[in-house]
Write a protein that holds these residues in place. Sequence first.
Motif, short mmCIF file in Angstrom:
data_model
loop_
_atom_site.label_atom_id
_atom_site.label_comp_id
_atom_site.label_asym_id
_atom_site.label_seq_id
_atom_site.Cartn_x
_atom_site.Cartn_y
_atom_site.Cartn_z
N LEU A 1 -21.74 74.77 -12.79
CA LEU A 1 -21.82 73.94 -11.64
C LEU A 1 -21.17 72.75 -11.90
N LEU B 1 -24.95 77.24 -1.81
CA LEU B 1 -24.85 77.11 -3.29
C LEU B 1 -25.16 78.59 -3.74
N ALA C 1 -22.16 80.78 -2.96
CA ALA C 1 -21.22 80.35 -3.97
C ALA C 1 -21.61 81.00 -5.35
N PHE C 2 -22.73 80.93 -5.91
CA PHE C 2 -23.19 81.34 -7.24
C PHE C 2 -22.96 83.09 -7.09
N ALA D 1 -18.89 83.41 -7.28
CA ALA D 1 -18.12 82.71 -8.07
C ALA D 1 -17.85 83.66 -9.48
N VAL E 1 -18.73 76.83 -9.95
CA VAL E 1 -18.94 76.58 -8.52
C VAL E 1 -18.88 74.80 -8.51
N ASP F 1 -16.36 77.94 -4.51
CA ASP F 1 -16.09 78.79 -5.77
C ASP F 1 -14.94 79.52 -5.89
N ARG G 1 -9.84 80.02 -3.28
CA ARG G 1 -11.25 79.61 -3.29
C ARG G 1 -11.93 79.58 -2.18
#
Length: 255
Positions: free
Chosen positions: A137, A162, A165-166, A169, A173, A190, A245
């Motif tokens: 992050l 988040l 994204a995680f 990714a 991120v 991400d 992205r």
Amino acid sequence: MRAMGTQAAAWSEQDLDRRFDPGSGPLELRELSATLNGLLERIAAALRHERNFTAELSHELRTPLAHLHAEADLLTPGEPLHAQEIDNLLTSIRRLEGLVETALVPARIDHNAAPGLAPVSDALEGLRAPATAKAELVVTGDPGIVLAVESDIVRRALTPLLENAFRYADQEVRIDVAARDGQASITVSDDGGHLDPEQAERIFDAGFRADPTDHHPGAGLGLALTRRICRAAGGDVSAQVVNGRTVFTLVLPSL
């Protein structure tokens, strides 16, 4: 005109599928018909949204409730709880708490009251990469920007972004913070590049799953709740693909 007003009021309560004929009558009444039809459609759309949201929330809540019920059925009266059993129960309880709190956030936002103020850093506090995440992050920009929204509300809006994204990714991120002309933008991106640009708007629909086979728990409610929270706070959220992205842009009022 009085009759049309009475009819519109009756339809709004009993039959929201009915509409006036915009092609009949004098010009003035045709214009009134179009206006009343627009109002009826907005009321119908709002009700459809609320019904859909309620249905999806009910579906989402049933999962942790079912887990709690199953864990309780496995317990033996009089015997101590094992660590794994306690952990399973607490996991389901925390998920329920998070869902309920997030769903209630828009209802708690009162536009007639003085807005809460919070620096972005307060909202970002405690938001970290999951222990199992392989991506790092990175936070850039000015986290000292003051939002005209309480930090808890911002945090609840950011959490689904988040988590998403995680989940996708590869290595990074990124959270970028900026402000201009009374608005702050918080972007969460991400480097996984899994978002289909054609689905960039649909992913905010309650119940929509971009990949139903990814075995991720949940009913596709998180991003819908994020948009609901942002709009209730006078902002919005959008998604796009930029240079490979996946980028979510959250816009909120700021000082």
